[in-house]
Design a protein around this motif. Structure first.
Motif, PDB file in Angstrom:
ATOM      1  N   GLU A   1      16.411  -3.945   0.478  1.00 27.65           N
ATOM      2  CA  GLU A   1      16.028  -4.957  -0.506  1.00 27.65           C
ATOM      3  C   GLU A   1      14.866  -5.810  -0.010  1.00 27.65           C
ATOM      4  O   GLU A   1      14.031  -6.257  -0.800  1.00 27.65           O
ATOM      5  N   TRP A   2      14.814  -6.032   1.292  1.00 25.98           N
ATOM      6  CA  TRP A   2      13.739  -6.859   1.833  1.00 25.98           C
ATOM      7  C   TRP A   2      12.372  -6.239   1.554  1.00 25.98           C
ATOM      8  O   TRP A   2      11.386  -6.963   1.355  1.00 25.98           O
ATOM      9  N   MET A   3      12.296  -4.904   1.502  1.00 24.42           N
ATOM     10  CA  MET A   3      11.021  -4.251   1.217  1.00 24.42           C
ATOM     11  C   MET A   3      10.603  -4.493  -0.230  1.00 24.42           C
ATOM     12  O   MET A   3       9.418  -4.700  -0.521  1.00 24.42           O
ATOM     13  N   GLN A   4      11.570  -4.467  -1.145  1.00 22.54           N
ATOM     14  CA  GLN A   4      11.247  -4.713  -2.545  1.00 22.54           C
ATOM     15  C   GLN A   4      10.685  -6.115  -2.749  1.00 22.54           C
ATOM     16  O   GLN A   4       9.854  -6.338  -3.630  1.00 22.54           O
ATOM     17  N   ASN A   5      11.113  -7.044  -1.922  1.00 19.39           N
ATOM     18  CA  ASN A   5      10.613  -8.418  -2.029  1.00 19.39           C
ATOM     19  C   ASN A   5       9.193  -8.568  -1.486  1.00 19.39           C
ATOM     20  O   ASN A   5       8.585  -9.632  -1.629  1.00 19.39           O
ATOM     21  N   MET A   6       8.659  -7.504  -0.874  1.00 12.73           N
ATOM     22  CA  MET A   6       7.314  -7.561  -0.294  1.00 12.73           C
ATOM     23  C   MET A   6       6.265  -6.896  -1.185  1.00 12.73           C
ATOM     24  O   MET A   6       5.087  -6.865  -0.848  1.00 12.73           O
ATOM     25  N   THR A   7       6.690  -6.364  -2.333  1.00 15.82           N
ATOM     26  CA  THR A   7       5.783  -5.541  -3.136  1.00 15.82           C
ATOM     27  C   THR A   7       4.682  -6.327  -3.836  1.00 15.82           C
ATOM     28  O   THR A   7       3.749  -5.727  -4.372  1.00 15.82           O
ATOM     29  N   ASP A   8       4.775  -7.653  -3.872  1.00 16.76           N
ATOM     30  CA  ASP A   8       3.688  -8.430  -4.471  1.00 16.76           C
ATOM     31  C   ASP A   8       2.424  -8.366  -3.619  1.00 16.76           C
ATOM     32  O   ASP A   8       1.312  -8.496  -4.136  1.00 16.76           O
ATOM     33  N   GLU A   9       2.588  -8.161  -2.320  1.00 11.50           N
ATOM     34  CA  GLU A   9       1.444  -8.164  -1.418  1.00 11.50           C
ATOM     35  C   GLU A   9       1.207  -6.825  -0.734  1.00 11.50           C
ATOM     36  O   GLU A   9       0.103  -6.568  -0.248  1.00 11.50           O
ATOM     37  N   TYR A  10       2.236  -5.978  -0.686  1.00 10.17           N
ATOM     38  CA  TYR A  10       2.139  -4.734   0.072  1.00 10.17           C
ATOM     39  C   TYR A  10       2.583  -3.546  -0.775  1.00 10.17           C
ATOM     40  O   TYR A  10       3.428  -3.679  -1.663  1.00 10.17           O
ATOM     41  N   ASP A  11       2.022  -2.385  -0.453  1.00  4.03           N
ATOM     42  CA  ASP A  11       2.598  -1.131  -0.917  1.00  4.03           C
ATOM     43  C   ASP A  11       3.634  -0.713   0.115  1.00  4.03           C
ATOM     44  O   ASP A  11       3.353  -0.739   1.327  1.00  4.03           O
ATOM     45  N   VAL A  12       4.819  -0.347  -0.333  1.00  4.88           N
ATOM     46  CA  VAL A  12       5.905  -0.066   0.604  1.00  4.88           C
ATOM     47  C   VAL A  12       6.244   1.419   0.588  1.00  4.88           C
ATOM     48  O   VAL A  12       6.225   2.070  -0.460  1.00  4.88           O
ATOM     49  N   PHE A  13       6.567   1.943   1.764  1.00  2.14           N
ATOM     50  CA  PHE A  13       6.893   3.353   1.937  1.00  2.14           C
ATOM     51  C   PHE A  13       8.196   3.467   2.732  1.00  2.14           C
ATOM     52  O   PHE A  13       8.177   3.572   3.959  1.00  2.14           O
TER      53      PHE A  13
ATOM     54  N   GLU B   1     -22.170   3.234  -8.736  1.00  2.10           N
ATOM     55  CA  GLU B   1     -22.516   2.754  -7.412  1.00  2.10           C
ATOM     56  C   GLU B   1     -22.353   1.244  -7.305  1.00  2.10           C
ATOM     57  O   GLU B   1     -22.022   0.715  -6.259  1.00  2.10           O
ATOM     58  N   SER B   2     -22.599   0.538  -8.418  1.00  2.00           N
ATOM     59  CA  SER B   2     -22.543  -0.912  -8.359  1.00  2.00           C
ATOM     60  C   SER B   2     -21.107  -1.424  -8.377  1.00  2.00           C
ATOM     61  O   SER B   2     -20.841  -2.536  -7.953  1.00  2.00           O
ATOM     62  N   GLN B   3     -20.173  -0.600  -8.893  1.00  2.73           N
ATOM     63  CA  GLN B   3     -18.784  -1.019  -8.924  1.00  2.73           C
ATOM     64  C   GLN B   3     -18.149  -0.763  -7.566  1.00  2.73           C
ATOM     65  O   GLN B   3     -18.173   0.354  -7.064  1.00  2.73           O
ATOM     66  N   ALA B   4     -17.587  -1.793  -6.961  1.00  2.00           N
ATOM     67  CA  ALA B   4     -16.925  -1.625  -5.674  1.00  2.00           C
ATOM     68  C   ALA B   4     -15.678  -0.778  -5.857  1.00  2.00           C
ATOM     69  O   ALA B   4     -14.971  -0.905  -6.855  1.00  2.00           O
ATOM     70  N   PRO B   5     -15.399   0.150  -4.925  1.00  2.00           N
ATOM     71  CA  PRO B   5     -14.192   0.966  -5.051  1.00  2.00           C
ATOM     72  C   PRO B   5     -12.952   0.097  -5.014  1.00  2.00           C
ATOM     73  O   PRO B   5     -12.929  -0.969  -4.391  1.00  2.00           O
ATOM     74  N   ALA B   6     -11.931   0.547  -5.722  1.00  3.44           N
ATOM     75  CA  ALA B   6     -10.686  -0.215  -5.771  1.00  3.44           C
ATOM     76  C   ALA B   6     -10.122  -0.360  -4.359  1.00  3.44           C
ATOM     77  O   ALA B   6      -9.967   0.616  -3.631  1.00  3.44           O
ATOM     78  N   LEU B   7      -9.853  -1.594  -3.973  1.00  2.92           N
ATOM     79  CA  LEU B   7      -9.349  -1.855  -2.632  1.00  2.92           C
ATOM     80  C   LEU B   7      -7.859  -1.560  -2.570  1.00  2.92           C
ATOM     81  O   LEU B   7      -7.082  -2.015  -3.413  1.00  2.92           O
ATOM     82  N   LEU B   8      -7.464  -0.793  -1.566  1.00  2.00           N
ATOM     83  CA  LEU B   8      -6.055  -0.524  -1.359  1.00  2.00           C
ATOM     84  C   LEU B   8      -5.395  -1.750  -0.742  1.00  2.00           C
ATOM     85  O   LEU B   8      -6.002  -2.480   0.041  1.00  2.00           O
ATOM     86  N   ARG B   9      -4.152  -1.954  -1.076  1.00  3.39           N
ATOM     87  CA  ARG B   9      -3.408  -3.058  -0.477  1.00  3.39           C
ATOM     88  C   ARG B   9      -2.858  -2.612   0.869  1.00  3.39           C
ATOM     89  O   ARG B   9      -2.678  -1.420   1.123  1.00  3.39           O
ATOM     90  N   PRO B  10      -2.579  -3.548   1.767  1.00  2.00           N
ATOM     91  CA  PRO B  10      -1.931  -3.159   3.020  1.00  2.00           C
ATOM     92  C   PRO B  10      -0.573  -2.527   2.739  1.00  2.00           C
ATOM     93  O   PRO B  10       0.011  -2.724   1.666  1.00  2.00           O
ATOM     94  N   ALA B  11      -0.077  -1.776   3.704  1.00  2.00           N
ATOM     95  CA  ALA B  11       1.150  -1.009   3.492  1.00  2.00           C
ATOM     96  C   ALA B  11       2.190  -1.340   4.550  1.00  2.00           C
ATOM     97  O   ALA B  11       1.861  -1.698   5.687  1.00  2.00           O
ATOM     98  N   ILE B  12       3.452  -1.220   4.147  1.00  3.91           N
ATOM     99  CA  ILE B  12       4.582  -1.305   5.075  1.00  3.91           C
ATOM    100  C   ILE B  12       5.264   0.051   5.072  1.00  3.91           C
ATOM    101  O   ILE B  12       5.663   0.553   4.018  1.00  3.91           O
ATOM    102  N   ILE B  13       5.378   0.647   6.246  1.00  2.00           N
ATOM    103  CA  ILE B  13       6.015   1.951   6.396  1.00  2.00           C
ATOM    104  C   ILE B  13       7.271   1.753   7.230  1.00  2.00           C
ATOM    105  O   ILE B  13       7.205   1.230   8.349  1.00  2.00           O
ATOM    106  N   ALA B  14       8.417   2.144   6.688  1.00  2.00           N
ATOM    107  CA  ALA B  14       9.678   1.926   7.388  1.00  2.00           C
ATOM    108  C   ALA B  14      10.432   3.235   7.543  1.00  2.00           C
ATOM    109  O   ALA B  14      10.597   3.987   6.578  1.00  2.00           O
ATOM    110  N   GLY B  15      10.891   3.491   8.762  1.00  2.00           N
ATOM    111  CA  GLY B  15      11.801   4.599   9.009  1.00  2.00           C
ATOM    112  C   GLY B  15      13.224   4.094   8.855  1.00  2.00           C
ATOM    113  O   GLY B  15      13.650   3.195   9.585  1.00  2.00           O
TER     114      GLY B  15
END
Length: 301
Positions: free
Chosen positions: A102-114, A80-94
């Motif tokens: 390639e531009w999405m791969q360059n965003m993976t330091d800050e975002y999860d990409v889909f 209970e005292s351990q905070a749940p792992a925070l998910l990173r923001p996501a980029i979803i592209a059709g």
């Protein structure tokens, strides 16, 4: 006169009674001695047994119970005292196979990409769609349905291309310039700032008297399709007189805004998209004009 000894020796019955009496006296003495030994030993043995149960075994058992309780409490308190792992923001592209991602791969330091590549039948399950219909709408709805119970703090829904006529700037620059504090306050933000080629009174599904800005591509068909589909998409909501939002279905939205609606709502919307016989250019535009309403409940954004 005969003595007692002579009488006893001359009378067999008397001898038998005397012998019996002596045997009884001797047996009584043996029983008494056995009782003293047995009860004395029994009390001592009983005391030892009770002592082992209450003092030794009982104490060990109690200590083990306390240890187990402490372990359980510590584990639970730790969880209970351990905070749940925070998910990173996501980029979803059709996207399609022809898009360079390639531009999405360059965003993976800050975002999860889909990257949903709608023309690739071999896409992994978490990037798969049930049918290539409705343009980016099928991708966006499928991502929300697949991840509804585990959404990131906010998600950016966009197209696979890095630049396009309907984007005012490079998509990477727009994402990097996104002010998260403003998004958290508004809950939904279009990545396009200009109203053109839309307008704040673009669709009038009840009166069909909309003011047209820009080329008005598929405007009338979209307006009619929204009116016809409204009951299936939003069964308990009244059709607004005016519906308007910026083109072209690229936006950022918080998980709270997405969860304004239930997972079943999104499943129903996607089912309409799967079932409709409308051309993709129209069915996709239906959702393009409705994303702001879906996420905020406001018909004009």
């Amino acid at each position: 006169m005969r003595s007692v000894q002579e009488f006893a020796s001359s009378n067999p019955k008397v001898r038998l009674c005397a012998a019996t009496l002596l045997c009884l006296l001797f047996l009584g003495a043996l029983i008494e001695a056995w009782r003293e030994d047995t009860f004395a030993g029994g009390i001592q043995q009983g005391s030892l047994s009770i002592g082992q149960t209450d003092t030794d075994y009982g104490a060990i058992s109690l200590e083990q119970t306390e240890i187990n309780i402490n372990i359980d409490v510590n584990v639970n308190m730790g969880e209970e005292s351990q905070a749940p792992a925070l998910l990173r923001p996501a980029i979803i592209a059709g996207a399609v196979l022809a898009d360079s991602l390639e531009w999405m791969q360059n965003m993976t330091d800050e975002y999860d990409v889909f990257p949903f590549i709608v023309t690739d039948a071999s896409s992994p399950l978490h990037l798969a769609i049930p049918a290539n219909k409705g343009r980016e709408a099928m991708v966006y709805l499928s991502y929300i349905i697949h991840n509804y119970d585990n959404l990131p703090p906010y998600a950016i829904f966009t197209h696979g291309h890095r630049t396009a006529w309907h984007q005012e700037r490079d998509i990477v620059d727009m994402i990097q310039d996104l002010r998260v504090s403003a998004l958290e306050k508004a809950q939904y933000v279009s990545l396009r700032f200009s109203w053109s080629p839309s307008c704040p009174a673009e669709l009038r599904p009840k009166h069909h008297d909309a003011v047209v800005w820009g080329d008005g591509d598929h405007l009338r068909e979209t307006e009619e399709a929204i009116g016809d589909a409204w009951g299936a998409l939003f069964p308990d909501e009244e059709l607004p007189e005016t519906i308007a939002s910026q083109c072209c279905a690229q936006f950022a939205v918080t998980k709270e805004a997405i969860r304004r609606r239930t997972k079943e709502d999104y499943v129903r919307m996607r089912q309409w998209l799967l079932d409709t016989r409308l051309d993709d250019s129209v069915s996709g535009r239906v959702f393009e004009k409705l994303w702001a309403y879906i996420m905020t409940g406001e018909a004009v954004q």
